[in-house]
Design a protein around this motif. Structure first.
Motif, PDB file in Angstrom:
ATOM      1  N   ALA A  71      59.690 -21.122 -10.344  1.00 21.54           N
ATOM      2  CA  ALA A  71      58.798 -21.952  -9.525  1.00 21.54           C
ATOM      3  C   ALA A  71      57.839 -21.104  -8.686  1.00 21.54           C
ATOM      4  N   ILE A  72      58.358 -20.025  -8.098  1.00 24.51           N
ATOM      5  CA  ILE A  72      57.480 -19.177  -7.275  1.00 24.51           C
ATOM      6  C   ILE A  72      56.490 -18.428  -8.158  1.00 24.51           C
ATOM      7  N   PHE A  73      56.907 -18.031  -9.349  1.00 22.10           N
ATOM      8  CA  PHE A  73      55.973 -17.400 -10.286  1.00 22.10           C
ATOM      9  C   PHE A  73      54.855 -18.367 -10.663  1.00 22.10           C
ATOM     10  N   GLN A  74      55.209 -19.610 -10.971  1.00 22.19           N
ATOM     11  CA  GLN A  74      54.195 -20.597 -11.318  1.00 22.19           C
ATOM     12  C   GLN A  74      53.239 -20.824 -10.146  1.00 22.19           C
ATOM     13  N   TYR A  75      53.765 -20.790  -8.938  1.00 22.16           N
ATOM     14  CA  TYR A  75      52.917 -20.904  -7.748  1.00 22.16           C
ATOM     15  C   TYR A  75      52.002 -19.687  -7.641  1.00 22.16           C
ATOM     16  N   MET A  76      52.538 -18.527  -7.940  1.00 22.03           N
ATOM     17  CA  MET A  76      51.759 -17.295  -7.877  1.00 22.03           C
ATOM     18  C   MET A  76      50.536 -17.363  -8.782  1.00 22.03           C
ATOM     19  N   ILE A  77      50.719 -17.844 -10.016  1.00 23.44           N
ATOM     20  CA  ILE A  77      49.597 -17.863 -10.961  1.00 23.44           C
ATOM     21  C   ILE A  77      48.795 -19.169 -10.866  1.00 23.44           C
ATOM     22  N   PHE A 105      49.850 -19.877 -20.177  1.00 24.71           N
ATOM     23  CA  PHE A 105      49.345 -19.720 -18.808  1.00 24.71           C
ATOM     24  C   PHE A 105      47.824 -19.796 -18.718  1.00 24.71           C
ATOM     25  N   ASP A 106      47.179 -20.382 -19.730  1.00 26.33           N
ATOM     26  CA  ASP A 106      45.712 -20.392 -19.682  1.00 26.33           C
ATOM     27  C   ASP A 106      45.168 -21.373 -18.648  1.00 26.33           C
ATOM     28  N   MET A 107      45.810 -22.530 -18.498  1.00 25.62           N
ATOM     29  CA  MET A 107      45.313 -23.531 -17.547  1.00 25.62           C
ATOM     30  C   MET A 107      45.881 -23.266 -16.155  1.00 25.62           C
ATOM     31  N   THR A 108      45.548 -22.107 -15.626  1.00 26.77           N
ATOM     32  CA  THR A 108      46.048 -21.675 -14.324  1.00 26.77           C
ATOM     33  C   THR A 108      44.913 -21.081 -13.504  1.00 26.77           C
ATOM     34  N   GLY A 109      45.143 -20.979 -12.207  1.00 28.49           N
ATOM     35  CA  GLY A 109      44.176 -20.303 -11.356  1.00 28.49           C
ATOM     36  C   GLY A 109      44.086 -18.827 -11.680  1.00 28.49           C
ATOM     37  N   TRP A 110      45.153 -18.268 -12.217  1.00 32.40           N
ATOM     38  CA  TRP A 110      45.202 -16.850 -12.599  1.00 32.40           C
ATOM     39  C   TRP A 110      44.152 -16.551 -13.662  1.00 32.40           C
ATOM     40  N   MET A 149      40.828 -12.296 -10.555  1.00 32.93           N
ATOM     41  CA  MET A 149      42.268 -12.351 -10.796  1.00 32.93           C
ATOM     42  C   MET A 149      43.022 -11.551  -9.745  1.00 32.93           C
ATOM     43  N   ASN A 150      42.522 -10.363  -9.443  1.00 33.67           N
ATOM     44  CA  ASN A 150      43.164  -9.498  -8.461  1.00 33.67           C
ATOM     45  C   ASN A 150      43.172 -10.153  -7.076  1.00 33.67           C
ATOM     46  N   GLU A 151      42.061 -10.768  -6.722  1.00 26.81           N
ATOM     47  CA  GLU A 151      41.963 -11.447  -5.433  1.00 26.81           C
ATOM     48  C   GLU A 151      42.935 -12.624  -5.370  1.00 26.81           C
ATOM     49  N   PHE A 152      43.061 -13.334  -6.469  1.00 31.96           N
ATOM     50  CA  PHE A 152      43.987 -14.467  -6.529  1.00 31.96           C
ATOM     51  C   PHE A 152      45.424 -13.987  -6.343  1.00 31.96           C
ATOM     52  N   MET A 153      45.754 -12.859  -6.946  1.00 34.00           N
ATOM     53  CA  MET A 153      47.090 -12.283  -6.786  1.00 34.00           C
ATOM     54  C   MET A 153      47.345 -11.904  -5.327  1.00 34.00           C
ATOM     55  N   MET A 154      46.393 -11.243  -4.688  1.00 35.64           N
ATOM     56  CA  MET A 154      46.592 -10.793  -3.315  1.00 35.64           C
ATOM     57  C   MET A 154      46.687 -11.970  -2.345  1.00 35.64           C
ATOM     58  N   SER A 155      46.032 -13.083  -2.669  1.00 38.69           N
ATOM     59  CA  SER A 155      46.152 -14.259  -1.809  1.00 38.69           C
ATOM     60  C   SER A 155      47.577 -14.818  -1.857  1.00 38.69           C
TER      61      SER A 155
END
Length: 340
Positions: free
Chosen positions: A205-211, A241-246, A312-318
């Motif tokens: 669940a936290i991984f899915q939230y991450m991406i 994982f294509d339909m993700t914010g990641w 992508m990197n910015e999304f990860m750091m957020s």
């Protein structure tokens, strides 16, 4: 005693055969440099004439051990959304035993091949972004699908003409290989998330939230699988994982059901769990932060568009800015956990 010796011998032989088969199937994933392959088929025929039981045959060339090799493969389109939306449908591949024996595909009867969706400048970058998500989950959970990048020299047959595309893609191991690795079975049945393994569920669940993924259901196995392992626990396994914010592809859209207007809006979709467990998994992500960042940075030079990597990197750091802050973690994740 003689009967026991025979039983022990049979068990030993079975163990050796199983170990040999596992080593064979691992050859494909042992080397993580992109595998060069060549394919030729008609996208039109792939979409119109293949289904769960109907495949088209073609040859696949692959470069291994300093030479090009050729095997026959059977292919079909898979996935409902991508199949209807994408120019290049994702592929299910089958390889007969006599074609895979003695080469890098030995032990892999079936594989999934993920390709870019659209003909556009960001198509290969989207593939890299999705592939990176798989590699990150390998660090999060021991229960994951193995993957291998491929560079695809694709000749699309268009009647009497052909059109060449240079595509990035990746292979995903089949469910059957995952079952053998973990001594369990992939099940297709409704299982309430709260009946699943606690640690595995929170990691998922936290991984899915991450991406930034809300397009999944562990209960109904939408964009995911469910493994019933040797310890008699249900473990959720994410994929697609294509339909993700990641990734945030051009064809993406938000989740109207959750009042999310874009893929980059996160919403925690995990169920309420013990606070101690939530913090334990949170600490796992924080402990592995440097490893995750290293995975991302190692792929930077592969991107065609620097902006795609930066976003992508910015999304990860957020994400890390949220779980590093007690108040944000409790507000955005713990307090949002589902109860039904």
């Amino acid at each position: 005693m003689k009967k026991q010796a025979i039983i022990y011998f049979i068990l030993l032989v079975s163990f050796i055969v199983s170990a040999q088969n596992q080593l064979k199937s691992d050859l494909l994933y042992a080397d993580q440099t992109p595998l060069e392959i060549k394919l030729s088929y008609s996208n039109k025929e792939m979409n119109a004439k293949t289904d769960d039981s109907t495949y088209i045959k073609t040859n696949m060339d692959f470069f291994h051990e300093e030479k090009w090799n050729t095997i026959e493969v059977k292919l079909r389109a898979r996935g409902n959304f991508r199949r209807n939306t994408c120019y290049f449908p994702p592929i299910k591949m089958k390889i007969k035993k006599d074609q895979r024996a003695g080469n890098i595909f030995d032990g892999n009867k079936s594989l999934k091949l993920v390709l870019p969706c659209k003909i556009e400048s960001e198509n290969n970058d989207n593939i890299l972004q999705e592939f990176i998500a798989y590699k990150i989950y390998e660090k999060i959970s021991p229960y994951h699908f193995k993957t291998r990048r491929v560079n695809v020299d694709f000749n699309e047959i268009r009647g009497k003409k052909t059109k060449n595309f240079q595509l990035k893609g990746f292979l995903i191991e089949d469910d059957s290989k995952l079952e053998k690795r973990f001594g369990g079975r992939v099940v297709e049945q409704f299982v309430h998330p709260l009946a699943m393994d606690g640690a595995g569920s929170v990691q998922h669940a936290i991984f899915q939230y991450m991406i930034g993924n809300t397009d999944f259901s562990v209960a109904y196995q939408h964009n995911g699988k469910l493994l019933y392992n040797a310890e008699k626990k249900f473990i959720p396994l994410p994929y697609d994982f294509d339909m993700t914010g990641w990734v945030d592809p051009s064809y993406g859209f938000g989740n109207p059901t959750l009042n999310l207007s874009s893929l980059t809006e996160r919403q925690y979709r995990g169920f309420k769990r013990d606070t101690e467990l939530m913090n334990e998994i949170r600490d796992q992500f924080l402990t592995k932060k440097d490893q995750i960042i290293s995975i991302v940075n190692s792929m930077k030079s592969e991107f065609d568009n620097e902006s795609a990597f930066d976003e992508m990197n910015e999304f990860m750091m957020s994400f890390f800015s949220i779980i590093e802050d007690d108040n944000k973690f409790n507000k955005e994740i713990v307090a949002q956990a589902r109860t039904k």
